[in-house]
Design a protein around this motif. Structure first.
Motif, PDB file in Angstrom:
ATOM      1  N   ALA A  48      -6.048   2.013  -8.666  1.00 47.99           N
ATOM      2  CA  ALA A  48      -5.740   2.932  -7.568  1.00 47.99           C
ATOM      3  C   ALA A  48      -6.675   4.138  -7.602  1.00 47.99           C
ATOM      4  O   ALA A  48      -7.138   4.609  -6.558  1.00 47.99           O
ATOM      5  N   CYS A  95      -8.694  17.526  -8.042  1.00 50.83           N
ATOM      6  CA  CYS A  95      -7.733  16.630  -8.690  1.00 50.83           C
ATOM      7  C   CYS A  95      -8.143  16.459 -10.145  1.00 50.83           C
ATOM      8  O   CYS A  95      -9.278  16.070 -10.438  1.00 50.83           O
ATOM      9  N   LYS A 113     -10.158   3.240  -6.267  1.00 50.23           N
ATOM     10  CA  LYS A 113     -10.237   3.179  -4.810  1.00 50.23           C
ATOM     11  C   LYS A 113     -10.461   4.560  -4.219  1.00 50.23           C
ATOM     12  O   LYS A 113     -11.243   4.727  -3.273  1.00 50.23           O
ATOM     13  N   VAL A 114      -9.787   5.569  -4.775  1.00 55.15           N
ATOM     14  CA  VAL A 114      -9.957   6.930  -4.265  1.00 55.15           C
ATOM     15  C   VAL A 114     -11.359   7.439  -4.586  1.00 55.15           C
ATOM     16  O   VAL A 114     -11.998   8.104  -3.757  1.00 55.15           O
ATOM     17  N   GLY A 133      -4.711  13.204   2.133  1.00 51.88           N
ATOM     18  CA  GLY A 133      -4.488  12.685   3.478  1.00 51.88           C
ATOM     19  C   GLY A 133      -4.235  13.749   4.516  1.00 51.88           C
ATOM     20  O   GLY A 133      -4.264  13.477   5.714  1.00 51.88           O
ATOM     21  N   ARG A 170      -0.918   7.557  -6.719  1.00 49.16           N
ATOM     22  CA  ARG A 170      -0.698   7.507  -5.269  1.00 49.16           C
ATOM     23  C   ARG A 170      -0.342   8.864  -4.678  1.00 49.16           C
ATOM     24  O   ARG A 170      -0.337   9.025  -3.449  1.00 49.16           O
ATOM     25  N   ARG A 171      -0.047   9.830  -5.519  1.00 49.28           N
ATOM     26  CA  ARG A 171       0.168  11.188  -5.004  1.00 49.28           C
ATOM     27  C   ARG A 171      -1.103  11.728  -4.348  1.00 49.28           C
ATOM     28  O   ARG A 171      -1.047  12.650  -3.537  1.00 49.28           O
ATOM     29  N   THR A 172      -2.253  11.140  -4.690  1.00 45.75           N
ATOM     30  CA  THR A 172      -3.494  11.576  -4.057  1.00 45.75           C
ATOM     31  C   THR A 172      -3.513  11.255  -2.569  1.00 45.75           C
ATOM     32  O   THR A 172      -4.243  11.907  -1.810  1.00 45.75           O
ATOM     33  N   HIS A 173      -2.728  10.264  -2.120  1.00 44.11           N
ATOM     34  CA  HIS A 173      -2.726   9.897  -0.707  1.00 44.11           C
ATOM     35  C   HIS A 173      -2.270  11.080   0.142  1.00 44.11           C
ATOM     36  O   HIS A 173      -2.905  11.431   1.140  1.00 44.11           O
ATOM     37  N   ASP A 174      -1.155  11.686  -0.255  1.00 47.70           N
ATOM     38  CA  ASP A 174      -0.672  12.847   0.488  1.00 47.70           C
ATOM     39  C   ASP A 174      -1.579  14.053   0.272  1.00 47.70           C
ATOM     40  O   ASP A 174      -1.835  14.823   1.200  1.00 47.70           O
ATOM     41  N   ASP A 231       2.211   5.132  -9.387  1.00 45.24           N
ATOM     42  CA  ASP A 231       2.901   6.051  -8.486  1.00 45.24           C
ATOM     43  C   ASP A 231       2.343   7.468  -8.598  1.00 45.24           C
ATOM     44  O   ASP A 231       2.282   8.194  -7.595  1.00 45.24           O
TER      45      ASP A 231
END
Length: 373
Positions: free
Chosen positions: A166, A151, A169-170, A140, A133-137, A130
């Motif tokens: 995860a 980051c 993937k980034v 994004g 996944r903060r990298t998505h926002d 989780d």
């Protein structure tokens, strides 16, 4: 109803008690080669998108990452840096970029680390998926303030398998004008695919003079005996040296060494008193320091038994004789087993939130049993 703690109110897993956080730290002691590698890559216009910064805990990895983040946000383009004739990554604390990064107020910096659990009042044991996944926002949307986005993963050692996948993937599909700093104390434990997508910067232990300059810069003068003990125990790590010098580490080391020296006839009241002290609420740093110091003591014991006499310098007077006696009385394999088992037991106890006092008492019981041969 009590308010939820604001982000600035929460403890931080990577901050030494009584000292500035790495993002608030102006000076970086040593590591000039790593700093120049980053500056040169930026000035060439070919800055790699991911950097794996490795080295022992407290060596300066996070300080270097934040130092370059500030530089990148300040200058953004090599031509601007060239016009300003900058030769290092240094920004003064009064600079607006420095102040905003230090205050966690810059929208283009994201730090991933173990989150705080408000129920247990402790940090989570892992950096979870989780968090990654903060990298998505973060990536994004359009860069909040234009320019580079940075980051910092502090540290990648804390990731579980889902988080590591995860992050991979980034890293495989990095957005434009982004830089990752993946900090790792033990890079060999990371996925090979993560390592292969990063350019590695290995930070080496500081030599004695630079280490002492860092300690004196933060704490001022120390007694000669304490200074030498810090230098030997810190193993070239500024963070470890400051923790030892400023957090009662030398006194704790002497106390633990004295208790071990009495084995195989343990000073039971003294051991219980130490366990009570270290297990108290709020003594997390002292307990962690105890674990590290004891682990290092056992490693030095094994090494002293495997090397010719006099090969390992003493930290405090007389401990060489204690190590020689214990190494001679029990096989080195047995001491290695004690080192492994006590470490695993302590790790398991932390994961399950078990009583630290019992962990300490169990540790000394294992030491006593080994000392009896």
């Amino acid at each position: 109803m009590a308010r939820a703690p604001a982000p600035m109110d929460l403890p931080e897993p990577d901050q030494l008690e009584g000292f500035a956080h790495p993002r608030e730290t102006e000076l970086l002691y040593g590591h000039a080669d790593a700093e120049e590698a980053l500056r040169t890559a930026f000035m060439s216009g070919r800055l790699h998108h991911a950097w794996l910064v490795t080295g022992p805990a407290g060596i300066g990895k996070a300080t270097l990452a934040y130092r370059f983040a500030r530089f990148l946000l300040k200058y953004s383009d090599p031509r601007i840096a060239e016009a300003a004739n900058v030769k290092t990554l240094h920004l003064p604390p009064e600079d607006a970029v420095f102040r905003r990064v230090a205050a966690r107020g810059h929208a283009n910096v994201l730090t991933l680390r173990k989150p705080w659990n408000d129920k247990t009042k402790k940090f989570m044991t892992v950096l979870s998926v989780d968090e990654v996944r903060r990298t998505h926002d973060f990536f994004g949307m359009k860069a909040g303030e234009g320019g580079w986005r940075i980051c910092i993963v502090d540290t990648a050692d804390d990731m579980n398998a889902s988080a590591a996948n995860a992050l991979l993937k980034v890293l495989e599909e990095p957005p434009a004008q982004t830089v990752f700093f993946v900090l790792a104390n033990h890079p060999g434990r990371l996925l090979p695919t993560i390592r292969s997508r990063c350019r590695q910067l290995a930070l080496k232990p500081l030599p004695h003079d630079q280490l002492m300059a860092a300690v004196q810069g933060h704490l001022g003068h120390m007694a000669d005996g304490d200074m030498e003990a810090v230098a030997k125990l810190a193993q070239g790590s500024v963070g470890r040296a400051l923790q030892l010098a400023g957090g009662g580490g030398i006194e704790l080391y002497r106390e633990v060494s004295g208790l071990i020296a009495a084995l195989p006839k343990p000073d039971v009241p003294a051991i219980h008193a130490l366990a009570e002290k270290l297990a108290r609420r709020g003594n997390d740093q002292a307990y962690s320091m105890f674990r590290d110091l004891l682990s290092d003591w056992l490693v030095r014991l094994v090494r002293s038994g495997a090397l010719p006499p006099g090969s390992d310098d003493e930290v405090i007077a007389g401990e060489g004789q204690v190590m020689a006696r214990l190494a001679a009385g029990t096989s080195l394999d047995r001491w290695v087993e004690v080192w492994e088992n006590t470490g695993r037991t302590a790790d398991r106890a932390e994961a399950l939130n078990l009583d630290r006092k019992q962990v300490i008492l169990g540790t000394f019981a294992a030491l006593e049993a080994a000392a009896r041969g």
